[in-house]
Enzyme design. Structure first.
Site, PDB file in Angstrom:
ATOM      1  N   GLU A  99      27.857  23.172  49.405  1.00 12.74           N
ATOM      2  CA  GLU A  99      28.576  22.037  48.831  1.00 12.74           C
ATOM      3  C   GLU A  99      28.966  21.128  49.987  1.00 12.74           C
ATOM      4  OE1 GLU A  99      28.793  21.351  45.765  1.00 12.74           O
ATOM      5  OE2 GLU A  99      28.072  23.252  44.952  1.00 12.74           O
ATOM      6  N   CYS A 104      35.257  15.132  49.535  1.00 15.14           N
ATOM      7  CA  CYS A 104      33.806  14.917  49.606  1.00 15.14           C
ATOM      8  C   CYS A 104      33.292  14.043  48.470  1.00 15.14           C
ATOM      9  CB  CYS A 104      33.067  16.258  49.614  1.00 15.14           C
ATOM     10  SG  CYS A 104      33.406  17.282  48.154  1.00 15.14           S
TER      11      CYS A 104
END
Length: 446
Positions: free
Chosen positions: A218, A252
Site C-alpha cells: 500500500e 497517502c
C-alpha cells in the site's frame, strides 16, 4: 496473554519465526468461531486502552482528539465487519464446471497464507497496524507485526495491545528501527504487508523475491483532482482543501495536483482559502492545536524545500506556507502557477500544500497524467456523468471518488489498493480476507 509476545532484539527473530511457523497447520484448521474470538479479544484490548491510544497519537503527531478517535473507531469498525461476515467468507465457493472435463464439482477453498510480516506506517500509526491485522487474523494466518518506530509512543501501545490479546504463537509484535526491519526482511515469511513510500516498497518487494513471498504493498503517489468547468466550485474547493490538509497532509490518499479550468482558478483559490481559514485560524491567527504536526524535522525541511524550489522557479504562493519549526508544524499553503520543472510536481508532498494547476482543454490534463506514475487515487468533481466517464476512460488509478475525496477507501464493500507504482494487492472487507488467503482450486472428477 503473556507480554512475551513483544520482542525487540533481532537475535531472537529466528526462534520467534520458528515458533510461529510451527503453529501454521493448527491455525489452518481454526473455525470461524475461533477466529472471531481472536478478533473480539483484539477489540476488547483496543477499547480498554482507548485513552492510552489517544495520548500516544497526540504525543507522536499532535493529532487533535477527534482524529485520534477516528483511527480507533475505523479500526473497531473493521473488526466488527469481519466478525459479522467471516463465517460466510470462509465458506468454500462453488464455481461453474467447464464442459468436457467430466468434473463433478469445482470449488475454491480459502486457506491461510502462513506467516505474514506486517509493517505499520507512521502517518496513521495505530489504524495502519490494526486494520491490516484484522484480515490477517480473519484468514487464519500467524503474524509478525512491526509498528513504525517514528511514532514510538503509538508503537509501544500497539505492541501492548497485541501482547495482551494474541497468543505468542499467533501474533507477535516487534519494536525497533530500520536495522530490525532489515533483519525481519531476511526471514522466509509467506507474505509481507507493507504500507509506506514507493522507494521502501521496492526494497520490500526485492526482499520478498528472495523467498518468493507474496506481497501487499500500500504505497502512495500524486493523486490528481480533475474539476469540471461547470462543477460547484465552492463545494469542490471546500472538500479538496479539507482532505488536503487533514493530518497535515500526511495521508497517502490526499489530493495532490488539483486541475481547475483556468476560468475558475481565482474562484477556486478564494473558496479554498476560506475553508482553510475556517479550519485552522481564529481572528487571523494560526491555531496550532487544530493541526497535526509534521512527523519530524527532516520531513518539515523537505516540504519547505519543495515550496522554496517551486517559488524560486516562478510559482506563486497564494496563501500560507509559514513553518513553525519549534512546533514541528507548518501552515497550509496554496501554490499556483507552478512550472513543470518544479520538484514538487514529481514528488509526493506528504504535507499541507495545495498545488493548483489550470487547463484550457481537458486533453491537456490527460496528456500530463499519461506522463505520471499511476496514483493511488483519482478524484473527479462534476455533475456531468459524461465528463466523469471521459476522465475515467483517460486516466489510471488504484481507486476513484467522484465529487469528494478519499471516501472510496472507507467503503467496506470496495477493494482498496494501488496499481503499479502506487501498490499491489487489495484489502478491506472480503477483499482483505481474500488477499491474505490462498485461493485453492479443487476439481472433483467423475
Amino acid at each position: 496473554m503473556s507480554q512475551t509476545s513483544t520482542v525487540q532484539s533481532p537475535d531472537k527473530l529466528d526462534v520467534l519465526f520458528t515458533g510461529l511457523k510451527a503453529n501454521c497447520r493448527m491455525m489452518k484448521h481454526t473455525s470461524a468461531a475461533e477466529r472471531i474470538e481472536r478478533l473480539l479479544r483484539l477489540k476488547s484490548a483496543i477499547k480498554s486502552r482507548r485513552s492510552d491510544i489517544v495520548r500516544a497519537l497526540a504525543k507522536d503527531l499532535a493529532k487533535p482528539e477527534q482524529d485520534c478517535l477516528s483511527e480507533i473507531n475505523s479500526s473497531l469498525a473493521d473488526i466488527d465487519f469481519a466478525v459479522a461476515n467471516l463465517e460466510q467468507w470462509m465458506q468454500p465457493r462453488v464455481v461453474e464446471k467447464s464442459p468436457g472435463l467430466g468434473a463433478v464439482e469445482n470449488k475454491i477453498h480459502y486457506e491461510p497464507k502462513g506467516v505474514v510480516l506486517l509493517f505499520g506506517a507512521w502517518n496513521f500509526p495505530f489504524a495502519l497496524v490494526i486494520q491490516p491485522l484484522v484480515p490477517i487474523i480473519a484468514a487464519g494466518n500467524v503474524a509478525i507485526v512491526k509498528p513504525n518506530e517514528l511514532a514510538s509512543a503509538t508503537s509501544a501501545v500497539c505492541a501492548e495491545i497485541i501482547a495482551d490479546s494474541c497468543a505468542p504463537t499467533e501474533v507477535v509484535a516487534v519494536e525497533g528501527g530500520v536495522d530490525l526491519a532489515n533483519e525481519l526482511l531476511k526471514l522466509p515469511v509467506d507474505h509481507i504487508f507493507f504500507t509506506g513510500s514507493p522507494s521502501v516498497g521496492r526494497t520490500v518487494m526485492a526482499a520478498a523475491s528472495q523467498h518468493l513471498a507474496s506481497v501487499t504493498l500500500e504505497l502512495g503517489g500524486k493523486n490528481p483532482v480533475v474539476v469540471d468547468q461547470n462543477a460547484d466550485i465552492e463545494a469542490a474547493a471546500a472538500k479538496i482543501a479539507y482532505h488536503r490538509t487533514i493530518n497535515s497532509g500526511q495521508v497517502c490518499l490526499c489530493p495532490e495536483n488539483i486541475w481547475i479550468h483556468e476560468s475558475q482558478r481565482d474562484r477556486f483559490i478564494a473558496a479554498a482559502k476560506a475553508t482553510i481559514q475556517a479550519m485552522y485560524y481564529k481572528d487571523g491567527k494560526f491555531l496550532v492545536s487544530a493541526q497535526s504536526k509534521i512527523i519530524n524535522d527532516r520531513n518539515l525541511q523537505r516540504i519547505q524545500g519543495y515550496l522554496a524550489d517551486a517559488v524560486g522557479k516562478g510559482a506563486t504562493l497564494a496563501f500560507g506556507g509559514d513553518a513553525h519549526p519549534e512546533l514541528q508544524t507548518m501552515e497550509p499553503a496554496i501554490l499556483v502557477d507552478i512550472p513543470n520543472e518544479a520538484i514538487i510536481l514529481d514528488n509526493e508532498i506528504f504535507g499541507p500544500v495545495l498545488c493548483v494547476r489550470t487547463y484550457q482543454n481537458i486533453d491537456e490534463v490527460y496528456t500530463r497524467l499519461d506522463t505520471e506514475p499511476t496514483p493511488l487515487a483519482l478524484y473527479v468533481f462534476s455533475e456531468n456523468e459524461d465528463f466523469v466517464e471521459e476522465v475515467l476512460a483517460n486516466s489510471r488509478s488504484g481507486g476513484v471518488t467522484v465529487n469528494n475525496c478519499m471516501l472510496h477507501a472507507f467503503e467496506q464493500n470496495l477493494p482498496f489498493g494501488g496499481a503499479q507504482s502506487s501498490g499491489t494487492g487489495r484489502y478491506h472487507g472480503v477483499y482483505g480476507f481474500q488477499e491474505l488467503s490462498n485461493q485453492r482450486s479443487i476439481l472433483v472428477s467423475a
